[in-house]
Design an enzyme around this catalytic site. Structure first.
Site, PDB file in Angstrom:
ATOM      1  N   SER A  60       0.862  -1.173   0.000  1.00  0.00           N
ATOM      2  CA  SER A  60       0.000   0.000   0.000  1.00  0.00           C
ATOM      3  C   SER A  60       0.907   1.234   0.000  1.00  0.00           C
ATOM      4  CB  SER A  60      -0.920  -0.077   1.217  1.00  0.00           C
ATOM      5  OG  SER A  60      -1.906   0.906   1.171  1.00  0.00           O
ATOM      6  N   ASP A  96      -4.391  -4.873   5.863  1.00  0.00           N
ATOM      7  CA  ASP A  96      -4.628  -5.797   4.759  1.00  0.00           C
ATOM      8  C   ASP A  96      -3.334  -6.550   4.461  1.00  0.00           C
ATOM      9  OD1 ASP A  96      -6.114  -6.965   2.724  1.00  0.00           O
ATOM     10  OD2 ASP A  96      -5.732  -5.350   1.291  1.00  0.00           O
ATOM     11  N   HIS A 115      -2.673  -1.277  -3.346  1.00  0.00           N
ATOM     12  CA  HIS A 115      -3.767  -0.332  -3.112  1.00  0.00           C
ATOM     13  C   HIS A 115      -3.443   0.907  -3.923  1.00  0.00           C
ATOM     14  CE1 HIS A 115      -4.454  -2.131   1.157  1.00  0.00           C
ATOM     15  NE2 HIS A 115      -4.857  -2.937   0.185  1.00  0.00           N
TER      16      HIS A 115
END
Lengths: 269, 194
Positions: free
Chosen positions: B18, B138, B45
């Site tokens: 991310s 995540d 992401h």
């Protein structure tokens, strides 16, 4: 994670008892959906979910609703709607009558978006928008034309990004956290259940939109559905798919010509 | 990191990250050889912006072509794949990619957990999962799934990450095999190449 064998049993039940055929859905995603229902509805075991499905028909409705993905928004992917607005719709202008099919329309957001585009192009009066889904509950919601007020900020931003210049809120009236879209938009819509897995063509269309539906199907079923679209399109009719969906892996590809990078093709043979 | 441990056959490497991950990839990708003996899958992401800009940026720093996945695209050895924005990326046993536009998971679509779990199911012990920089939890559940299936799990050394939370979370929760800095990650990707 649930076992492949268990999933097979469940799919077999759904088909034998209720006539829903999910066997050619893309397996990886379908498995996640079933797993999600197990968790959300707090089933202690897979066997209990299976028993409930076999013995409780009203639960089936809920199950099918949760199994299928109903994530959508108005003017989703504004770049796509910009091409519809600027290039595709002009190609339909000369038609005496415009027939459009939204296949897998879910709760109808994209159908209303289309109606707004047609209205702004002054073509809505001679258009008909057929909107189908396998799921009667979402169709009912689409037919009523009520949407949550909280979604309107995103929808309005999408509308503007797609080249819309009107005041988006002029298309609806708000009351108690909900909005109702203008009936001049919905009176040109026909909602009906249609299952892409098993049902056949029902008309000839100038434009078919099926966005982010094929991703849930395996290659064999995608092939069937793309044939169905081919058979349901007029010569030079348009087919619009989702951002990462493609005809590239299908046998109908040579019969179409890509019209735009925004995943729009035209039937050419 | 002993070389012997890494000679086990590796069919796929999946990298997730991310915030702060693109800069790591811009250092890792140039270090990759021209021919890969595994498929490399990258899930980040990202903002739902200009379609292929990120794939082009990553390709410009690599000898390989980094390709954004289309639905039902075959997954092949030697190729580098990037998960498209706004879809979950899944892998079928028939070795094609499936996309999924369902609800966000961990506030994210694509979700790293979803792709890691799916890859673990298909590749089992022949998978290596790598988690990079990020501000979200995540990826940790996904790494655990890879480990359970017998795969190798690796995270970026939190001190070297722009946002340490994501790798830290994995180190706390999952039984991580290696914690590596960017140089060591590049070495690992080369060692896995047989």
């Amino acid at each position: 994670m649930i076992e492949e064998h268990d999933l097979d049993l469940l799919l077999n039940d759904l088909f034998e008892l209720y006539g829903y055929d999910f066997t050619n859905y893309a397996r990886a995603s379908l498995k996640r959906r079933v797993q999600r229902i197990l968790t959300l509805d707090k089933f202690p075991s897979f066997a209990e979910l299976r028993y409930r499905l076999r013995s409780d028909e009203p639960f089936l409705k809920h199950f099918v609703e949760e199994l299928t993905v109903n994530v959508t928004e108005m003017f989703r992917d504004p770049g796509f709607y910009k091409v519809l607005r600027q290039d595709v719709i002009d190609n339909l202008r000369a038609k005496p009558f415009i027939r459009i099919w939204h296949a897998g329309c879910s709760t109808g957001e994209e159908v209303y978006s289309m109606a707004i585009l047609l209205k702004e192009a002054n073509l809505l009066h001679k258009s008909l928008l057929y909107a189908t889904d396998l799921n009667p509950t979402v169709l009912e919601k689409a037919r009523r034309g009520f949407f949550s007020l909280s979604e309107m900020k995103q929808n309005s931003e999408n509308y503007i990004a797609s080249g819309g210049v009107q005041d988006f809120s002029s298309y609806y009236t708000a009351h108690y956290g909900q909005v109702k879209f203008d009936e001049s938009l919905s009176e040109k819509m026909i909602f009906s259940t249609h299952n892409l897995v098993s049902d056949s063509s029902f008309n000839e269309f100038d434009l078919i939109l099926c966005r982010n539906v094929l991703i849930y199907f395996d290659k064999a079923l995608q092939e069937r559905v793309l044939r169905l679209f081919y058979d349901s399109l007029a010569q030079l009719g348009f087919l619009a798919l989702g951002t990462r969906e493609t005809l590239r892996f299908s046998s109908v590809e040579p019969k179409f010509k890509q019209f735009s990078q925004e995943k729009i093709w035209r039937k050419v043979s | 990191m002993e070389k012997s441990k890494l000679t086990h056959s590796c069919k796929a490497v999946i990298i997730g990250g991310s915030a702060g991950s693109i800069e790591v990839l811009l250092k890792l990708l140039p270090a990759l050889p021209e021919t890969l003996t595994y498929a490399l899958i990258i899930v980040l992401h990202r903002k739902h912006t200009a379609e292929s800009a990120l794939a082009e940026l990553l390709t410009s720093k690599s000898r390989l072509i980094i390709h954004e996945v289309d639905d039902k695209e075959p997954l092949k050895t030697g190729k580098v794949y990037l998960a498209p924005a706004d879809y979950h990326l899944l892998i079928e046993h028939s070795l094609v990619f499936s996309l999924d536009a369902s609800e966000k998971i961990n506030y994210s679509r694509p979700s790293l957990d979803v792709s890691f779990e799916s890859a673990a199911e298909v590749f089992g012990p022949e998978l290596v999962g790598i988690l990079l920089s990020g501000a979200n939890a995540d990826g940790t559940a996904g790494l655990k799934a890879i480990k359970r299936a017998g795969g190798l799990i690796v995270v970026q050394k939190p001190e070297t990450a722009r946002v340490a939370y994501m790798p830290q979370q994995a180190i706390q929760e999952a039984n991580v095999d290696y914690v590596l800095d960017i140089f060591e990650l590049a070495r690992l990707l080369n060692l896995l190449n047989n």
